[in-house]
Enzyme design. Structure first.
Site, short mmCIF file in Angstrom:
data_model
loop_
_atom_site.label_atom_id
_atom_site.label_comp_id
_atom_site.label_asym_id
_atom_site.label_seq_id
_atom_site.Cartn_x
_atom_site.Cartn_y
_atom_site.Cartn_z
N PHE A 10 -0.18 -1.91 1.96
CA PHE A 10 0.63 -0.95 1.31
C PHE A 10 2.15 -1.66 1.31
O PHE A 10 2.37 -2.30 1.97
CB PHE A 10 0.56 0.53 2.04
CG PHE A 10 -0.82 1.24 1.79
CD1 PHE A 10 -1.75 0.99 0.85
CD2 PHE A 10 -0.99 2.45 2.40
CE1 PHE A 10 -2.86 1.44 0.77
CE2 PHE A 10 -1.88 3.06 2.37
CZ PHE A 10 -3.11 2.70 1.46
N SER A 11 2.63 -0.80 0.44
CA SER A 11 4.37 -1.26 0.48
C SER A 11 5.05 -1.22 1.76
O SER A 11 5.76 -1.79 2.13
CB SER A 11 5.11 -0.28 -0.68
OG SER A 11 4.47 -0.41 -1.95
N GLU A 12 4.54 0.05 2.43
CA GLU A 12 4.96 0.01 4.00
C GLU A 12 3.86 0.80 4.51
O GLU A 12 3.25 1.47 4.15
CB GLU A 12 6.26 1.01 3.92
CG GLU A 12 7.53 0.49 3.27
CD GLU A 12 7.74 1.20 1.93
OE1 GLU A 12 8.47 0.53 1.36
OE2 GLU A 12 7.01 2.09 1.67
N THR A 13 3.87 0.25 6.12
CA THR A 13 3.01 0.99 7.04
C THR A 13 3.83 1.18 8.24
O THR A 13 4.67 0.64 8.55
CB THR A 13 1.87 -0.05 7.63
OG1 THR A 13 0.97 -0.53 6.30
CG2 THR A 13 0.86 0.81 8.48
#
Length: 252
Positions: A10-13
């Site tokens: 994902f874009s961020e975790t």
């Protein structure tokens, strides 16, 4: 944590490393690196913790960038964060190079407005465009994006255009190839709100909606607010939040 973030993709975790009565501690990773702050995972993490009754609806998230208050409304399926004060760097002088990095021409840029790095915890390059058609035909140049972002110490090119009163459309071209184009970028919408307020665009100071993600098939709408506060602005960013899945990893 970095390994799991790369696996998830994902874009961020986010990884919650501590919970207390008034809030929680978090570390945030993209597939490439750890970052000090990110917008959408802030709302999602707070919403999840509130839904699990681990924290109350008014909490403070602590990350490497600092403390960010978050308000969660489970019934409405929404959350808001009050971001850190916005800071801006000097204008980028080589506007043609920035345009090329976005697959555009210099005359697609909006004259009279500066291209600057803005940050409320994570730096993004604010790039105002003349009209919506230019924003729609923009195409990320991998090498150009990486070089411009590296030279300005920004995480992305944040292209935007004002479509009308309180109506803004934006696209985010990431400096790395793993994300490419982000469908929704709360950490960029915050400094954009301050930029709009500084230059009296889109009915700001006040509130407006930033539309993003349509060009990658994942349309999103970010509610932003900028109110005068001393010599700066108080910035809030929010929107709808949904828990859409859950799972587990076995770490050996």
């Amino acid at each position: 944590m970095a390994t799991l973030a790369r696996e998830i993709g994902f874009s961020e975790t986010t990884f919650v490393t501590g919970i207390r009565e008034s809030g929680y501690d978090v570390r945030i990773f993209t597939p490439d690196a750890e970052v000090p702050f990110a917008g959408h995972p802030t709302l999602g993490t707070a919403f999840t913790l509130v839904s699990e009754e681990r924290v109350g609806p008014h909490v403070v998230q602590s990350s490497a960038a600092g403390d960010v208050p978050v308000e969660v409304d489970l019934e409405a399926g929404a959350a808001w964060m009050r971001q850190l004060p916005a800071t801006f760097g000097p204008p980028v002088l080589d506007r043609a190079r920035v345009a090329r990095a976005a697959g555009l021409k210099p005359d697609d840029l909006l004259d009279g407005l500066p291209i600057v790095v803005g940050s409320t915890g994570l730096a993004h390059l604010m790039v105002p465009l003349r009209e919506e058609s230019a924003l729609r035909r923009a195409a990320r140049d991998d090498v150009g994006c990486r070089e411009v972002c590296a030279d300005t110490d920004a995480e992305s090119l944040y292209l935007f255009t004002v479509r009308g009163e309180r109506d803004v459309m934006a696209r985010m071209f990431d400096r790395g190839g793993n994300i490419g184009e982000d469908p929704a970028t709360g950490s960029a919408a915050g400094p954009l709100a301050a930029y709009l307020a500084q230059h009296r665009l889109a009915g700001m100071p006040g509130t407006c909606v930033v539309a993003q993600g349509e060009m990658v098939g994942r349309p999103s709408f970010l509610d932003v607010e900028a109110r005068p506060r001393g010599d700066s602005f108080s910035i809030r960013v929010g929107g709808g939040v949904r828990i859409v899945g859950e799972g587990s990893f076995r770490v050996g």
